[in-house]
Design an enzyme around this catalytic site. Structure first.
Site, PDB file in Angstrom:
ATOM      1  CD  GLU A 259      -2.479   1.341   2.718  1.00 13.96           C
ATOM      2  OE1 GLU A 259      -2.823   2.474   3.129  1.00 13.96           O
ATOM      3  OE2 GLU A 259      -2.704   0.287   3.347  1.00 13.96           O
TER       4      GLU A 259
ATOM      5  NE  ARG B 206      -0.111   8.735   6.318  1.00 15.93           N
ATOM      6  CZ  ARG B 206      -0.081   8.449   7.610  1.00 15.93           C
ATOM      7  NH1 ARG B 206       1.029   8.641   8.294  1.00 15.93           N
ATOM      8  NH2 ARG B 206      -1.145   7.966   8.217  1.00 15.93           N
TER       9      ARG B 206
ATOM     10  CB  THR C 147      -3.071   8.506   2.785  1.00 19.11           C
ATOM     11  OG1 THR C 147      -2.277   7.646   3.621  1.00 19.11           O
ATOM     12  CG2 THR C 147      -3.397   9.754   3.583  1.00 19.11           C
TER      13      THR C 147
ATOM     14  CE  LYS D 177      -5.331   2.492   6.977  1.00 20.28           C
ATOM     15  NZ  LYS D 177      -4.470   3.116   5.948  1.00 20.28           N
TER      16      LYS D 177
END
Length: 214
Positions: free
Chosen positions: A41, A45, A69, A129
């Site tokens: 993943e 960011r 994210t 999540k």
């Protein structure tokens, strides 16, 4: 559950990676694959995220590649364009869920409360999540807040504060599809070019997950 998330559930661990340089992309992928961990993943960011995903999609197609994210519909589009096979977010945003649905991108929104789960399941989400997993109360917290949704067969990927030592606490719960592992590929290891350290941590994570889910 989508094919991508079904594969993740078989593996049991998803390395969650904030990669700062595209130069680290291929060595990172090779380290994960050497460790037997065929999924990653790549979080949005960092500025390098989309370029890293695009490069890995081309150079290491055997790696099951996801975007993390994902905070807005534009990032959904960028993830799809870069070749991501799945995506996750730290929170629930109906606009992002809609964008992922429109793009046929398997997507897991983030939850932390029963209200979050209620909103996500109402939009058809069955994989979520749990973030930040450990600060939010750990396995006991998730077990209790998810109980009212068990009949919906909701599953979760706890991320945030999970470690090799606590994998068993999570994977023992039937609600858990897999855990998110931020410890596997740390920024400092990538900066130092310590790919063997990453491979070793990937190998240990895979081995532990297999012990728990033979």
């Amino acid at each position: 559950m989508s094919d991508a998330f079904a594969e993740i559930a078989k593996i049991g661990v998803v390395p969650v990676i904030a990669i700062e340089s595209i130069d680290h992309a291929v060595p990172l992928a090779d380290a994960l694959l050497e460790g037997g961990l065929g999924v990653a993943e790549i979080t949005f960011r960092t500025e390098a995220a989309a370029d890293v995903m695009a490069l890995l999609s081309d150079k290491r197609p055997e790696l099951l590649l996801g975007a993390g994210t994902v905070l807005n519909p534009d990032q959904v589009k960028r993830a799809v364009s870069a070749g991501a096979a799945f995506a996750l977010a730290p929170g629930f945003d109906p606009a992002v869920v809609e964008a992922a649905e429109a793009a046929s991108l398997p997507f897991a929104p983030g939850i932390m409360t029963p209200s979050d789960i209620s909103l996500a399941t109402a939009r058809g989400c069955r994989l979520m999540k749990f973030f930040p997993a450990t600060p939010a109360g750990g396995p006991s917290m998730l077990k209790n807040i998810s109980a009212p949704f068990a009949h919906l067969q909701a599953k979760f990927i706890p991320t945030g504060g999970v470690t090799l030592d606590t994998i068993a606490d999570w994977l023992s719960l039937p609600e858990i599809a897999a855990v998110g592992g931020t410890w596997i590929a740390k920024a400092e290891d990538m900066r130092a070019g310590d790919w063997q350290a990453i491979a070793a941590k990937a190998r240990a994570a895979v081995a532990r997950a297999r012990e728990l889910r033979p």
